[in-house]
Enzyme design. Structure first.
Site, PDB file in Angstrom:
ATOM      1  CD  GLU A 172      31.945  34.968  42.638  1.00 55.45           C
ATOM      2  OE1 GLU A 172      33.149  34.859  42.436  1.00 55.45           O
ATOM      3  OE2 GLU A 172      31.069  34.655  41.802  1.00 55.45           O
ATOM      4  NE  ARG A 178      25.563  35.808  33.386  1.00 58.89           N
ATOM      5  CZ  ARG A 178      25.926  36.659  34.342  1.00 58.89           C
ATOM      6  NH1 ARG A 178      26.043  37.949  34.090  1.00 58.89           N
ATOM      7  NH2 ARG A 178      26.170  36.218  35.548  1.00 58.89           N
TER       8      ARG A 178
END
Lengths: 177, 177
Positions: free
Chosen positions: A98, A61
């Site tokens: 994460e 992204r």
């Protein structure tokens, strides 16, 4: 422009339990699908790219924002990719996410020695990918002038982690959530 | 501009046996790292995007060119991604590659019904990914105005395959090798 930025922020979509249960995913695709919002985001990046020779984008992204920024500045775009995607000789760095861990790579000849490089990603979470990106640019002889992201997730501490490891590298974010 | 395009072409690097033995990989990263070459490529795309409402980019290298083009036209960018990467409701299509097979997805709400969409990728090989992209845009109610790529690998037949399935969709390529 402020109005477009407000609109851009309103287009960020929260998706619960993606990619894993308990994770709240910030989906920027509705923002990207709106021309003026995409425009407003890239315009916010431009002042951070002063005296920069290249824009490095983190797969996948980050490529979207980094490529638009590099193109609008008429400078080079450098992809930092997941393991095994770049065909020529690479430097490699591992990082924690994460949710999980991985390796990123950059071509050894991607930047000229001494080149000033701004690293762009869409979201700053724990900062692991951005830190790996900084190490890759430095191993290739470049100077990281900053890390820029559309959206900083404050509670995950990425800014602190980058600032502790690299006090001289500024961290820029357009939105903080 | 012609000079920049010649330079862009000269910067495409051939890498043998990547990602598998016997495959000759056309590496566009040196071209991307050169601002004027990247600029020249995106400028070539612009005439193909006449009266287009959005640019769809195929993950991951297609994102780079598609995002720069969408941004320069002030229109939306739509990502067509590998399986499992998009967080919201998607349409899915499978495709065959030069080396292997996979599934691509697009958000069901990524484009407005009737929107005119140009699909961009870096390389046109067998055309499998582009064909899957066309099906995705059409399933979402969009109209594909064309498929644009930086580099067409003539011997792999992608242009013929697309033209046979969709005679009214033009295929554009800047370089043919």
């Amino acid at each position: 422009m402020e109005q477009s930025l407000d609109r851009a922020r309103s287009l960020i979509r929260d998706v619960e339990d993606f990619p894993l249960p308990g994770i709240l995913f910030r989906d920027l695709t509705p923002l990207l699908g709106d021309g003026p919002s995409f425009q407003a985001i890239v315009s916010e990046f431009i002042p951070w790219a002063n005296h920069v020779d290249a824009i490095a984008g983190l797969e996948a992204r980050g490529f979207i924002f980094a490529a638009a920024l590099a193109h609008s500045l008429n400078i080079g775009f450098v992809p930092i990719r997941k393991h095994g995607k770049l065909p020529s000789l690479t430097h490699q760095e591992s990082y924690g996410l994460e949710y999980g861990s991985d390796v990123v790579e950059m071509h050894q000849d991607a930047i000229a020695p001494g080149a000033r490089v701004l690293i762009i990603d869409d979201v700053l979470a724990t900062g692991g990918t951005a830190l790996a990106g900084i190490r890759l640019v430095e191993r290739a002889g470049g100077i990281v002038t900053g890390v820029g992201t559309v959206l900083e997730i404050d509670s995950l501490g990425g800014r602190t982690r980058i600032s502790e490891a690299y006090p001289s590298i500024p961290v820029h974010s357009i939105f903080v959530m």
